[in-house]
Scaffold this motif. Structure first.
Motif, short mmCIF file in Angstrom:
data_model
loop_
_atom_site.label_atom_id
_atom_site.label_comp_id
_atom_site.label_asym_id
_atom_site.label_seq_id
_atom_site.Cartn_x
_atom_site.Cartn_y
_atom_site.Cartn_z
N GLU A 128 12.37 3.32 12.60
CA GLU A 128 12.63 3.01 11.19
C GLU A 128 12.67 1.52 10.92
O GLU A 128 12.21 1.05 9.88
N ARG A 129 13.22 0.75 11.85
CA ARG A 129 13.31 -0.70 11.63
C ARG A 129 11.92 -1.34 11.63
O ARG A 129 11.61 -2.19 10.79
N ILE A 130 11.07 -0.94 12.58
CA ILE A 130 9.71 -1.48 12.62
C ILE A 130 8.95 -1.06 11.37
O ILE A 130 8.21 -1.85 10.77
N ASN A 131 9.17 0.19 10.94
CA ASN A 131 8.50 0.67 9.73
C ASN A 131 8.92 -0.17 8.52
O ASN A 131 8.08 -0.53 7.68
N ALA A 132 10.20 -0.50 8.44
CA ALA A 132 10.69 -1.31 7.33
C ALA A 132 10.06 -2.70 7.35
O ALA A 132 9.69 -3.24 6.30
N ILE A 133 9.91 -3.27 8.55
CA ILE A 133 9.28 -4.59 8.68
C ILE A 133 7.83 -4.53 8.22
O ILE A 133 7.37 -5.41 7.47
N MET A 134 7.11 -3.49 8.64
CA MET A 134 5.70 -3.37 8.27
C MET A 134 5.55 -3.15 6.77
O MET A 134 4.63 -3.68 6.13
N LEU A 135 6.46 -2.37 6.17
CA LEU A 135 6.41 -2.14 4.73
C LEU A 135 6.69 -3.43 3.96
O LEU A 135 6.07 -3.69 2.92
N GLN A 136 7.62 -4.26 4.48
CA GLN A 136 7.89 -5.54 3.84
C GLN A 136 6.65 -6.44 3.88
O GLN A 136 6.33 -7.13 2.91
N CYS A 137 5.97 -6.44 5.03
CA CYS A 137 4.75 -7.24 5.15
C CYS A 137 3.69 -6.75 4.17
O CYS A 137 3.03 -7.55 3.50
N ASP A 138 3.54 -5.44 4.09
CA ASP A 138 2.56 -4.84 3.18
C ASP A 138 2.85 -5.24 1.73
O ASP A 138 1.95 -5.63 0.98
N ALA A 139 4.13 -5.17 1.36
CA ALA A 139 4.51 -5.51 -0.01
C ALA A 139 4.26 -6.99 -0.30
O ALA A 139 3.84 -7.36 -1.40
N ARG A 140 4.50 -7.83 0.69
CA ARG A 140 4.32 -9.27 0.50
C ARG A 140 2.84 -9.63 0.34
O ARG A 140 2.47 -10.45 -0.50
N ALA A 164 -7.94 -3.18 -7.32
CA ALA A 164 -8.64 -4.25 -6.61
C ALA A 164 -7.78 -4.81 -5.48
O ALA A 164 -8.28 -5.10 -4.39
N ALA A 165 -6.47 -4.95 -5.73
CA ALA A 165 -5.56 -5.46 -4.70
C ALA A 165 -5.52 -4.51 -3.52
O ALA A 165 -5.52 -4.94 -2.35
N ASP A 166 -5.49 -3.21 -3.79
CA ASP A 166 -5.46 -2.22 -2.71
C ASP A 166 -6.73 -2.29 -1.87
O ASP A 166 -6.69 -2.17 -0.64
N LEU A 167 -7.88 -2.46 -2.52
CA LEU A 167 -9.14 -2.58 -1.80
C LEU A 167 -9.14 -3.82 -0.91
O LEU A 167 -9.58 -3.78 0.25
N MET A 168 -8.64 -4.92 -1.43
CA MET A 168 -8.58 -6.15 -0.64
C MET A 168 -7.63 -5.99 0.54
O MET A 168 -7.90 -6.47 1.64
N MET A 169 -6.51 -5.31 0.33
CA MET A 169 -5.55 -5.11 1.41
C MET A 169 -6.14 -4.25 2.53
O MET A 169 -5.85 -4.45 3.70
N MET A 170 -6.97 -3.28 2.15
CA MET A 170 -7.66 -2.48 3.17
C MET A 170 -8.54 -3.37 4.03
O MET A 170 -8.62 -3.23 5.25
N GLY A 171 -9.21 -4.34 3.38
CA GLY A 171 -10.03 -5.29 4.12
C GLY A 171 -9.22 -6.14 5.05
O GLY A 171 -9.61 -6.40 6.19
N VAL A 172 -8.04 -6.58 4.59
CA VAL A 172 -7.15 -7.39 5.43
C VAL A 172 -6.71 -6.60 6.65
O VAL A 172 -6.75 -7.08 7.79
N CYS A 173 -6.29 -5.35 6.41
CA CYS A 173 -5.80 -4.51 7.51
C CYS A 173 -6.88 -4.28 8.55
O CYS A 173 -6.65 -4.42 9.75
N CYS A 174 -8.08 -3.91 8.09
CA CYS A 174 -9.18 -3.66 9.03
C CYS A 174 -9.52 -4.92 9.81
O CYS A 174 -9.80 -4.86 11.01
N ARG A 175 -9.50 -6.04 9.12
CA ARG A 175 -9.83 -7.31 9.76
C ARG A 175 -8.82 -7.67 10.84
O ARG A 175 -9.16 -8.14 11.92
N ARG A 176 -7.52 -7.45 10.56
CA ARG A 176 -6.47 -7.81 11.52
C ARG A 176 -6.48 -6.88 12.72
O ARG A 176 -6.10 -7.28 13.82
N ILE A 177 -6.88 -5.64 12.54
CA ILE A 177 -6.90 -4.69 13.64
C ILE A 177 -8.12 -4.89 14.52
O ILE A 177 -8.07 -4.73 15.74
N ALA A 178 -9.26 -5.24 13.92
CA ALA A 178 -10.50 -5.37 14.67
C ALA A 178 -10.38 -6.43 15.76
O ALA A 178 -9.77 -7.47 15.57
#
Length: 205
Positions: A128-140, A164-178
């Motif tokens: 739960e703590r890691i999930n909260a951290i990741m959600l905070q990052c996502d929101a930021r 549009a923001a959601d589409l861009m965030m998907m790009g950020v996520c994919c980029r950081r994981i790749a």
């Protein structure tokens, strides 16, 4: 983000030493988490790698999750460059805002960061703590992305900006994981086109 504060009585030299010490712990943990996973990395291993005693680590960080929070804070500072975005907005620099949006996706990903992101995403499903951290990052990330898009296209509706923001965030996520070592010209060109298409769509041009 959770940050362990220094005592109010700490002087500048002591505060600087503490910051250096904490950074050693965070960087050592970043590498170990990426190589061995969160579960398989203990505080003793972090102590050995960083050269910081276990007791001191626990005085700086209450638990491993606090170290993850510190890693996330460092990542957000580099990824978001919030000061750069706000300076561009204050200047009314639309080209600078566009550049910020492009850089949000294209900023370099280190090997450790690329390996760490899937590990943290998996851990967030059971911690739960890691999930909260990741959600905070996502929101930021989303907050700053919406801010940039609203500046670039001030007349766009909230609903369209959100999409549009959601589409861009998907790009950020994919980029950081790749597992990307370099930024090929084709990727660079594609991201720039993608950002321009989002702005054009919002502006109706």
């Amino acid at each position: 983000m959770h940050n362990v504060g220094m005592p109010e009585t700490a002087g500048p030299a002591e505060t600087n030493r503490a910051a250096i010490r904490r950074n050693k712990v965070v960087e050592s943990a970043r590498t170990l988490f990426a190589e061995h996973g969160f579960h398989s990395t203990g505080i003793a291993q972090i102590a050995t790698t960083s050269g910081i005693k276990v007791g001191q680590i626990y005085r700086d960080f209450a638990c491993k999750e606090d170290i993850v929070a510190a890693i996330a804070e460092q990542n957000m500072a580099v990824l978001l460059d919030e000061d750069g975005l706000r300076q561009a907005i204050d200047r009314g620099d639309l080209a600078g805002v566009r550049t910020w949006m492009i850089d949000l996706i294209l900023r370099k990903t280190t090997q450790d960061d690329a390996s760490l992101m899937p590990e943290l995403l998996a851990e967030s499903a059971r911690n739960e703590r890691i999930n909260a951290i990741m959600l905070q990052c996502d929101a930021r990330i989303r907050q700053n992305t919406v801010l940039a898009l609203c500046q670039a296209v001030p007349d766009a509706s909230d609903e369209r900006v959100a999409i549009a923001a959601d589409l861009m965030m998907m790009g950020v996520c994919c980029r950081r994981i790749a597992l990307v070592q370099d930024d090929p010209a084709q990727m660079d060109s594609g991201i720039r086109l993608f950002i321009d298409q989002q702005i054009a769509s919002l502006s109706g041009t």
